[in-house]
Design an enzyme around this catalytic site. Structure first.
Site, short mmCIF file in Angstrom:
data_model
loop_
_atom_site.label_atom_id
_atom_site.label_comp_id
_atom_site.label_asym_id
_atom_site.label_seq_id
_atom_site.Cartn_x
_atom_site.Cartn_y
_atom_site.Cartn_z
N GLY A 87 0.85 -1.19 0.00
CA GLY A 87 0.00 0.00 0.00
C GLY A 87 0.88 1.23 0.00
N GLY A 89 2.88 3.52 1.39
CA GLY A 89 3.54 3.60 2.69
C GLY A 89 4.15 4.97 2.94
CE LYS A 110 7.76 7.48 -4.10
NZ LYS A 110 8.19 6.92 -5.39
CG ASP A 122 11.18 7.41 7.15
OD1 ASP A 122 10.70 7.01 6.06
OD2 ASP A 122 12.26 8.03 7.23
N GLY A 123 7.76 6.67 6.20
CA GLY A 123 6.81 7.42 5.38
C GLY A 123 7.43 8.63 4.70
CG ASP A 253 4.70 -3.32 -5.49
OD1 ASP A 253 5.25 -4.37 -5.88
OD2 ASP A 253 5.31 -2.43 -4.88
P1 AMP Z 1 8.85 0.44 -3.81
O1 AMP Z 1 9.36 -0.89 -4.22
O2 AMP Z 1 9.89 1.49 -3.61
O3 AMP Z 1 7.77 0.91 -4.72
O4 AMP Z 1 8.20 0.26 -2.34
C1 AMP Z 1 7.55 -0.90 -1.92
C2 AMP Z 1 6.64 -0.63 -0.73
O5 AMP Z 1 7.37 -0.10 0.37
C3 AMP Z 1 5.54 0.37 -1.02
O6 AMP Z 1 4.37 -0.10 -0.40
C4 AMP Z 1 6.04 1.64 -0.39
O7 AMP Z 1 4.99 2.48 -0.02
C5 AMP Z 1 6.78 1.11 0.82
N1 AMP Z 1 7.82 2.05 1.28
C6 AMP Z 1 8.96 2.35 0.64
N2 AMP Z 1 9.68 3.26 1.33
C7 AMP Z 1 8.98 3.55 2.45
C8 AMP Z 1 9.19 4.42 3.56
N3 AMP Z 1 10.29 5.18 3.68
N4 AMP Z 1 8.24 4.45 4.52
C9 AMP Z 1 7.14 3.69 4.41
N5 AMP Z 1 6.89 2.86 3.40
C10 AMP Z 1 7.79 2.78 2.41
MG MG Z 2 6.22 1.40 -5.46
#
Ligand code: AMP
Ligand code: MG
Length: 502
Positions: A87, A89, A110, A122-123, A253
């Protein structure tokens, strides 16, 4: 007044699809860049939109009227492992905007703080990934590749904790949809066919309206939907291949349901050509290597097809047959995009009988690979060669030969190419004009992105970022004094590895 004309539909799907989440305010937001041209196309400027006053919105410190912030839920195969719960994040959908042409866009922050889907994260986002996404997504747009776009970038005035402390940033980005293949997987994995149907109906209405059925969507509509997503994805990946673009993390995703390039993490354009080039530090087995991208596209689309099976026919057997027949078209559609695109890059316009253009093109790539020739410069110089070797194009002939360790191999190919050009009906001048319109002069080279990020993160200096962005606005136009942006990295400048920056 800074108003944004929100008109939100996704939220009406119900709270199984998202969690309402507000951005977490930041200490001291500062605007780095605002995309005036995009704002105008969205219809924001007609409301006298003032970007400097909008920093509060782009930082998440103020929720604009009409926004209904939420984090979308999705699942996904990450490096082939299924994760049932992902989701947004670190992203938050503020809402949707319908532009003056009636086209609908999602507006997302973002790096705007934790959500229900942040897991251990940490979002937040460091400044580097924000600048990278801004530069590359906007470059893709100018290169003619479907992509999410960047509306604004800000610094937060806060630090984020990665391997080191880094300045934080937030990007405001837009898409014709932020729904992913993984969004369908989230519901399908739980056997929630009603939710899959609701999601499909929503996406069809919004992104594929030409296939919707007035009397209510039927099995045929859902088959057309799958076919349309397959078609768009095949076309998109063919465009990546034509530019030497490596997405780097094609998890399900990170594959948009609307056929746009999405989630610019460890992506990169290659400099010297290698079939299996990988940049992403976490892609140890090269799953998302350059030459694997077409087949990974099909793999991901097969995962989408699985989620749609209950909508395609009454029995699983019949549904599987329908899905397989659609998936079978992928390779052809990919080839039917790849070959014309590559022919255009090589100046081969007509399919003269008896010419095996595909073999000729593949031979060029073989030669480039054997010589580690620069992808973009090879086509740049090739676009400027005359059919008859002559004084006027000597400069480019020499420069092209200089890209190859063993120029004799190139000479042999050029001889074949020139023979093939005999069958062209267009004039040599026309051929060059067409080639120059399809082969970019400037791409966002990795070492230049890195230099822009270093200056910004280490010295709070955004000059390199702004300069690079400006050059990338006109990738097919030679710009005075900007020759250095054409150059591949010097030995000390090579960036061999890229990171998600999460
Ligand atoms: P990505 O492969 O970079 O698209 O990320 C995979 C998942 O990890 C997605 O659900 C992102 O929202 C989550 N995510 C990546 N970095 C962070 C972060 N710093 N804090 C929270 N969620 C993250
Ligand atoms: Mg992603």
């Amino acid at each position: 007044m800074n108003t944004i004309p929100f008109e939100n539909q996704f939220i009406t799907l119900g709270d199984a699809f998202y969690t309402k989440t507000k951005p977490t305010p930041v200490a001291n937001p500062t605007l780095i860049k605002f995309n005036q041209e995009l704002a105008e196309s969205l219809g924001l400027s007609t409301n006298n939109f003032d970007p400097n006053k909008a920093v509060a919105i782009f930082s998440g410190n103020t929720i604009p009227a009409g926004a209904e912030p939420l984090a979308m839920v999705y699942a996904g195969h990450q490096f082939s492992q299924f994760n049932p719960q992902l989701g947004d994040g670190r992203a938050i959908l503020l809402g949707e905007i319908v532009n003056p042409d009636g086209k609908r866009f999602d507006l997302q922050l973002k790096g705007s703080g934790r959500t229900a889907y942040s897991r251990g994260g940490d979002g937040r986002s460091a400044l580097g990934p924000v600048l990278r996404e801004y530069l590359v997504s906007e470059a893709m747009e100018k290169l003619g590749v479907p992509s999410t776009r960047a509306l604004a970038a800000i610094t937060t005035g806060e630090v984020v904790h990665r391997e080191q402390l880094l300045p934080g940033g937030i990007i405001t980005r837009i898409a014709t949809s932020f729904i992913r293949v993984g969004t369908f997987q989230f519901f399908a994995a739980q056997g929630k066919t009603d939710a899959v149907k609701k999601l499909a109906d929503h996406v069809i209405e919004r992104n594929y309206p030409q296939i919707k059925s007035q009397a209510g969507n039927t099995a045929v509509t859902y088959a057309n939907f799958l076919q349309s997503v397959v078609d768009r994805q095949a076309a998109l990946i063919a465009q990546w291949m034509q530019l030497g673009f490596i997405h780097g993390v094609m998890n399900t995703d990170n594959m948009s349901i609307a056929g746009e390039t999405i989630d610019y993490g460890p992506c990169a354009f290659m400099d010297d050509y290698a079939h299996n080039k990988v940049f992403s530090a976490i892609d140890r087995n090269g799953r998302y290597a350059y030459n694997n991208q077409p087949s990974i596209g099909l793999w991901n689309l097969s995962r989408l097809a699985e989620t749609l099976l209950p909508l395609l026919a009454q029995t699983p057997e019949a549904a599987i047959e329908i899905a397989q027949n659609i998936l079978k078209t992928y390779i052809n559609t990919y080839e039917n995009n790849w070959l014309p695109g590559m022919r255009a890059k090589c100046g081969l316009s007509n399919s003269a009988q008896g010419n095996d253009d595909k073999a000729l093109i593949e031979a060029l790539f073989e030669t480039m690979a054997a010589n580690s020739a620069d992808f973009t410069l090879t086509f740049f110089h090739l676009s400027r060669l005359n059919k008859q070797i002559c004084e006027r194009s000597t400069k480019h002939e020499d420069a092209l030969r200089n890209l190859f360790n063993k120029p004799k191999q190139l000479d042999d190919w050029l001889t074949q190419w020139r023979t093939r050009l005999d069958d062209e009906t267009q004039s040599d001048k026309q051929r060059q004009t067409h080639m120059q319109a399809t082969n970019p002069i400037y791409i966002p080279r990795n070492h230049q992105i890195e230099a822009a990020i270093r200056a910004a993160e280490d010295h709070n200096d955004f000059t390199a970022f702004h300069d690079l962005h400006k050059v990338l606005q006109g990738p097919y136009t030679q710009q005075k004094g900007k020759d250095r942006y054409q150059l591949p990295p010097q030995a000390g400048e090579v960036i061999a590895k890229t990171f998600c920056g999460t």
